[in-house]
Design an enzyme around this catalytic site. Structure first.
Site, PDB file in Angstrom:
ATOM      1  N   TRP A 105     -20.479 -11.327 -11.664  1.00  9.56           N
ATOM      2  CA  TRP A 105     -21.438 -10.796 -12.637  1.00  9.56           C
ATOM      3  C   TRP A 105     -21.502 -11.803 -13.791  1.00  9.56           C
ATOM      4  CZ3 TRP A 105     -20.024  -7.355 -17.171  1.00  9.56           C
ATOM      5  CH2 TRP A 105     -21.162  -6.808 -17.764  1.00  9.56           C
ATOM      6  N   ASP A 133     -12.254  -4.906 -12.456  1.00  7.10           N
ATOM      7  CA  ASP A 133     -13.530  -4.406 -12.971  1.00  7.10           C
ATOM      8  C   ASP A 133     -14.004  -3.327 -11.995  1.00  7.10           C
ATOM      9  OD1 ASP A 133     -16.074  -3.876 -13.748  1.00  7.10           O
ATOM     10  OD2 ASP A 133     -16.692  -5.961 -13.987  1.00  7.10           O
ATOM     11  N   LYS A 191     -23.088   3.780 -13.775  1.00 12.51           N
ATOM     12  CA  LYS A 191     -23.763   3.855 -12.476  1.00 12.51           C
ATOM     13  C   LYS A 191     -23.480   5.190 -11.790  1.00 12.51           C
ATOM     14  CE  LYS A 191     -23.920  -0.598 -13.292  1.00 12.51           C
ATOM     15  NZ  LYS A 191     -24.991  -1.513 -13.522  1.00 12.51           N
TER      16      LYS A 191
HETATM   17  C1  LMR Z   1     -26.080  -5.521 -13.500  1.00 10.37           C
HETATM   18  O1  LMR Z   1     -25.251  -6.303 -13.002  1.00 10.37           O
HETATM   19  O2  LMR Z   1     -27.286  -5.618 -13.312  1.00 10.37           O
HETATM   20  C2  LMR Z   1     -25.605  -4.390 -14.349  1.00 10.37           C
HETATM   21  O3  LMR Z   1     -24.222  -4.400 -14.428  1.00 10.37           O
HETATM   22  C3  LMR Z   1     -26.281  -4.303 -15.655  1.00 10.37           C
HETATM   23  C4  LMR Z   1     -25.833  -5.364 -16.613  1.00 10.37           C
HETATM   24  O4  LMR Z   1     -25.448  -5.021 -17.721  1.00 10.37           O
HETATM   25  O5  LMR Z   1     -25.888  -6.556 -16.291  1.00 10.37           O
END
Ligand code: LMR
Length: 398
Positions: free
Chosen positions: A131, A212, A247
């Site tokens: 992420w 996470d 989520k």
């Molecule tokens: C995502 O990965 O799209 C979500 O976790 C929202 C975000 O805050 O990035």
């Protein structure tokens, strides 16, 4: 001038897409960027269990005074039960402390601040890819980071051997960040056997696990998705877990999450908590109450809890159906073999689309996906899937 040296920052790679999508005038535009669940009508619903909890709160809430710095103890207990299971020794032995943080991001940031402030670790290993916010959270918290390989492009699976070989280079005292389930962006998770090997490596090398846990319940179920965390907790004496209810309870804008820190003893846990309070106090003072109270109400009322599980299953089932349909329609459109999409967990599909193809999808078709090729399958429905498939087939075949 104080500000004239400041450089323009790039738009956020995920949330920036939502802004761009809103400004797009294409009537057929589709936003499959941000990880937000949408139902068949393209709506991100307030869950029924949440609405019911809010009604209860409206009737019973008597004060808006501050919460304790780490949130209400009841909330912490319920989070720990979700993470470790209600009969966990860790809970019984008071080895875990939990504080309410604003969303999963808040939990990651407070956790990173704590690690830095208490000089627990200097370095954190983060998967590649991950992420996008992970790297910058580590950086702003003042932690150095290294990347470990995670995804094997050729098999569309976990690069397990490469990951383990790389983590052998981690040094005693480093932290390692894992996605507890529904790895973002790849949707590929370790198997139980692989989690066991990971836990052994962490234990043997004295590395600190940081999990996470943003998608509990979005993979294979609430309990099943906690397996990785529980295996690691059974073999490593200390760890951090960042949970989120954005989520799984659809509480995105309530910013409700939690940081749990497990210590080797109850005494150490009490000391950790005392310092954690300072990390929270200096960052946000004390947490917002509404989301926390919704979560507490849903999780502690058997009827609401059952309703939540039903609604969570509905969301996951719809996403799995869309995965199957997407792979089948892409094959039928001559775009190639996308069967791997069906195996991925959570909201996302790591499509394998290249940057240039992602750009074309945006510019020519008004279809927004993340630059890495991550598609939010939770935004696909029966009405937009053909537009999406035709566009993907076009950019692949050209
Ligand atoms: C995502 O990965 O799209 C979500 O976790 C929202 C975000 O805050 O990035």
């Amino acid at each position: 001038m104080f500000f004239d040296h400041i450089e323009m920052a790039p738009a956020d790679p995920i949330l920036g897409l939502t802004d761009a999508y809103k400004n797009d005038t294409n009537p057929n535009k589709i936003n499959l960027g941000v990880g937000v669940y949408q139902n068949e009508d393209g709506i991100t619903p307030v869950l029924d269990c949440v609405k019911q909890a809010e009604k209860k709160l409206l009737d019973t809430e008597t004060s808006k005074s501050y919460l304790p710095i780490t949130g209400l103890p009841e909330y912490g207990r319920l989070v720990q039960e979700l993470v470790f299971g209600p009969n966990s020794d860790i809970i019984a032995n008071k080895r875990a402390v939990t504080c309410h943080c604003p969303g999963g991001t808040g939990a990651l940031r407070i956790g990173a601040d704590f690690l830095k402030q208490q000089q627990v670790v200097k370095r954190v290993w983060i998967s590649d890819p991950t992420w996008a916010n992970h790297y910058q959270i580590a950086t702003v918290a003042g932690l150095k980071y290294e990347r470990y390989p995670y995804y094997d492009k050729t098999t569309h699976g976990l690069a397990f051997d490469a990951m383990m070989a790389c983590l052998e280079q981690a040094e005693e005292g480093d932290a390692v960040l894992f996605h507890a389930c529904c790895h973002n962006p790849t949707g590929i998770d370790p198997t139980v056997e692989q989690w066991e090997q990971i836990a052994d490596l962490l234990n043997r090398k004295h590395l600190l696990p940081f999990m996470d846990f943003a998608y509990q319940g979005f993979g294979h179920g609430i309990e099943e998705d906690a397996q990785g965390v529980r295996i690691i907790a059974s073999r490593c004496p200390e760890m951090l877990i960042a949970s989120s209810f954005s989520k799984n309870l659809g509480l995105y804008n309530e910013r409700v999450g939690a940081l749990t820190i497990v210590s080797a003893t109850a005494e150490a846990a009490a000391t950790v908590l005392s310092q954690l309070k300072i990390a929270v106090r200096t960052a946000i003072s004390n947490p917002p109450a509404h989301g926390e109270k919704i979560v507490t109400t849903v999780l502690s009322d058997p009827q609401l809890r059952a309703r939540w599980e039903e609604e969570l299953t509905e969301m996951c089932t719809r996403i799995r159906e869309m995965r199957v349909l997407l792979a089948a329609k892409l094959k039928a459109a001559g775009a190639g073999d996308f069967d791997f999409v069906v195996e991925q967990n959570g909201m996302f599909s790591f499509s394998g689309l290249e940057k240039a193809q992602v750009e074309r999808l945006k510019k020519e078709f008004g279809i927004y996906i993340v630059g890495s090729g991550r598609i939010c399958v939770a935004g696909i429905n029966h009405r937009n899937i053909d537009t999406l498939v035709n566009a993907i087939a076009t950019v692949i075949k050209d």
